[in-house]
Enzyme design. Structure first.
Site, PDB file in Angstrom:
ATOM      1  CB  CYS A  53      -6.275   7.190   7.144  1.00 15.98           C
ATOM      2  SG  CYS A  53      -6.097   6.157   8.459  1.00 15.98           S
ATOM      3  CD  GLU A  64      -7.881   5.436  -2.766  1.00 21.35           C
ATOM      4  OE1 GLU A  64      -6.795   5.003  -3.127  1.00 21.35           O
ATOM      5  OE2 GLU A  64      -8.079   6.445  -2.176  1.00 21.35           O
ATOM      6  NE  ARG A  75      -2.511   4.944  -6.063  1.00 18.37           N
ATOM      7  CZ  ARG A  75      -1.776   6.115  -5.739  1.00 18.37           C
ATOM      8  NH1 ARG A  75      -0.330   5.849  -6.272  1.00 18.37           N
ATOM      9  NH2 ARG A  75      -2.072   7.159  -5.062  1.00 18.37           N
ATOM     10  NE  ARG A 107      -3.199   4.179  -2.321  1.00 16.59           N
ATOM     11  CZ  ARG A 107      -1.874   4.080  -2.366  1.00 16.59           C
ATOM     12  NH1 ARG A 107      -1.256   2.815  -2.004  1.00 16.59           N
ATOM     13  NH2 ARG A 107      -1.094   5.142  -2.377  1.00 16.59           N
TER      14      ARG A 107
END
Length: 476
Positions: free
Chosen positions: A95, A133, A184, A186
């Site tokens: 990102c 993702e 986690r 995401r």
């Protein structure tokens, strides 16, 4: 390559491209779904070697995917993309900040970022499904513009996507569905190709999954032991054992845990304890507190009150443990997040720059690509790279070869959680089945619920079976 990857005609049920591939988290679950990888792109040479060792080298040469080292070379602005046709595109893309110059949205504004390279491939190959993702922060207020650019771009290309992110974590899944004891969160972006006109009209699409436990799973039932190897089976175990200094840090803080429990019948509070800030509250200077950031002033006040409440215990503890004065600054800070766990040695710990953090030995914090490897107190050691890989859902035959541990930890921390990715992908295919190729749908929905069963020990599945039995009995 699993036998489920091919139909009775010998052809794969579907073909997929694996971009920003890391060490193969998407590959593991898409192979399980019945697909055949035709294209891989990963710029990190060490991660690419790990990927090839596990997913490419074992294949018949005729079945091996095209391997690329830099996606930008395969997506030139003035020539066709060098990526074969495929049915599914998966990418755990970086990102990078999107350009905010100008008022245009869509492809022009995405230009110059790595998302644009994905968009180029989608434009020219139009696979049936796209699965992206990224970190949860992508959908935060600071990145709202970037999120809108991604969603609008996908719609302009022809993908029906939800404006609401699908946020999911592997610890929400039970072991039989590929869950692992790791928090986690995401963001997953899933799109089905329906053409630009329809994609731009059908914008009220619900998210693929909700963030929360699946199939009645209780996240507090996780046990970190389910992903651990027997110490006797670990080669060069001493590499993972705690050092003498680390043992002393834990021993000193464990002494405080036990003194407070013995004298007061309570565990330590959940806010960070700063041994250097233990002074009476009346000794705090109001003007100095006003100059501090609000969060720090709040911690100073809480620590002073903790000192006032436990002054006699703290004085005796300091007298019994004078070595704490020689500890590094970050080791004179401690955070108890282990609820009613009886001992620090029964927790999972992390040596962080902000202090030592102790958590209950259930699910673990997200693996990261830096050296904050979880310490299992009962084992007096850190997780090994192979145990860390199993937190991501990789099977016990996954290999790092002779790679150095720091590189292996980094690669695992950068990876995708296989169980979580499989859950959102399968749910999406099931929901959009009427818009997708029949062979792809049948293959995905025909695969078993758990993409990598031996990531967990048998004890995990025995526990879950017992839980189901108890639930059936309670239901009558």
């Amino acid at each position: 390559m699993s036998s489920s990857s091919y139909s009775t005609s010998g052809r794969p049920a579907f073909r997929y491209a694996d971009l920003f591939a890391g060490i193969g988290g998407f590959h593991a679950m898409l192979d399980h779904a019945g697909g055949r990888c035709v294209y891989v792109s990963e710029i990190d040479a060490a991660a690419r070697r790990t990927y090839e060792r596990n997913w490419v080298d074992p294949l018949n040469p005729r079945q091996r995917p095209q391997v690329n080292t830099d996606i930008t070379t395969a997506t030139p602005a003035d020539a066709p993309v060098d990526v074969p046709s495929h049915d599914v595109l998966a990418a755990g893309f970086p990102c990078q900040p999107f350009s905010k110059s100008g008022l245009q949205r869509g492809m022009d504004e995405a230009r110059g970022t790595l998302f644009w390279n994905i968009a180029r491939i989608l434009e020219e190959r139009t696979p049936s499904v796209v699965l992206l993702e990224n970190v949860r922060n992508l959908t935060g207020p600071r990145h709202r513009h970037e999120w809108e650019v991604i969603i609008q771009t996908l719609r302009e290309i022809g993908y029906r996507v939800s404006s609401t992110p699908s946020v999911f974590s592997p610890h929400f899944l039970p072991p039989t569905m590929g869950g692992t004891p790791q928090v986690r969160d995401r963001v997953f972006i899933l799109g089905t190709y329906v053409g630009p006109k329809r994609a731009l009209e059908e914008v009220n699409v619900p998210p693929t999954v909700a963030r929360g436990p699946v199939d009645g799973w209780n996240v507090h039932d996780w046990d970190v032991d389910w992903i651990l190897d027997d110490d006797s089976s670990i080669e060069d175990l001493d590499r993972y054992r705690l050092s003498r200094d680390e043992m002393e840090w834990i021993h000193v803080w464990e002494d405080l845990v036990q003194r407070v429990w013995s004298d007061r019948g309570v565990r330590l509070p959940g806010f960070p304890l700063w041994a250097d800030a233990w002074i009476p509250e009346r000794a705090l200077e109001p003007l100095e507190l006003e100059l501090l950031p609000r969060w720090k002033a709040d911690f100073m006040i809480k620590n002073a009150r903790f000192y006032d409440d436990h002054r006699d215990i703290i004085k005796a503890w300091r007298k019994a443990n004078p070595s704490i004065a020689r500890f590094p600054d970050s080791r004179r800070k401690f955070e108890w997040q282990a609820q009613d766990t009886s001992s620090l040695w029964e927790t999972v710990m992390h040596f962080r720059p902000s202090g030592i953090r102790a958590k209950a030995p259930t699910y673990l914090p997200a693996l990261v690509a830096i050296t904050q490897t979880s310490i299992v107190g009962s084992r007096r050691r850190r997780l090994t790279p192979h145990e860390a890989a199993r937190l991501q859902g990789f099977g016990r035959d996954f290999s790092f070869g002779d790679q150095r541990d720091p590189a292996s930890y980094k690669q695992v921390g950068n990876g995708v959680a296989i169980g979580a990715a499989w859950h959102v992908f399968r749910t999406h295919v099931e929901r959009d089945a009427s818009y997708l190729p029949k062979r792809l749908v049948q293959s995905v929905l025909g695969a078993t619920a758990n993409p990598t069963r031996d990531a967990m020990s048998l004890a995990a599945f025995e526990f879950e079976a017992q839980r189901h039995s108890l639930r059936r009995s309670a239901a009558g």
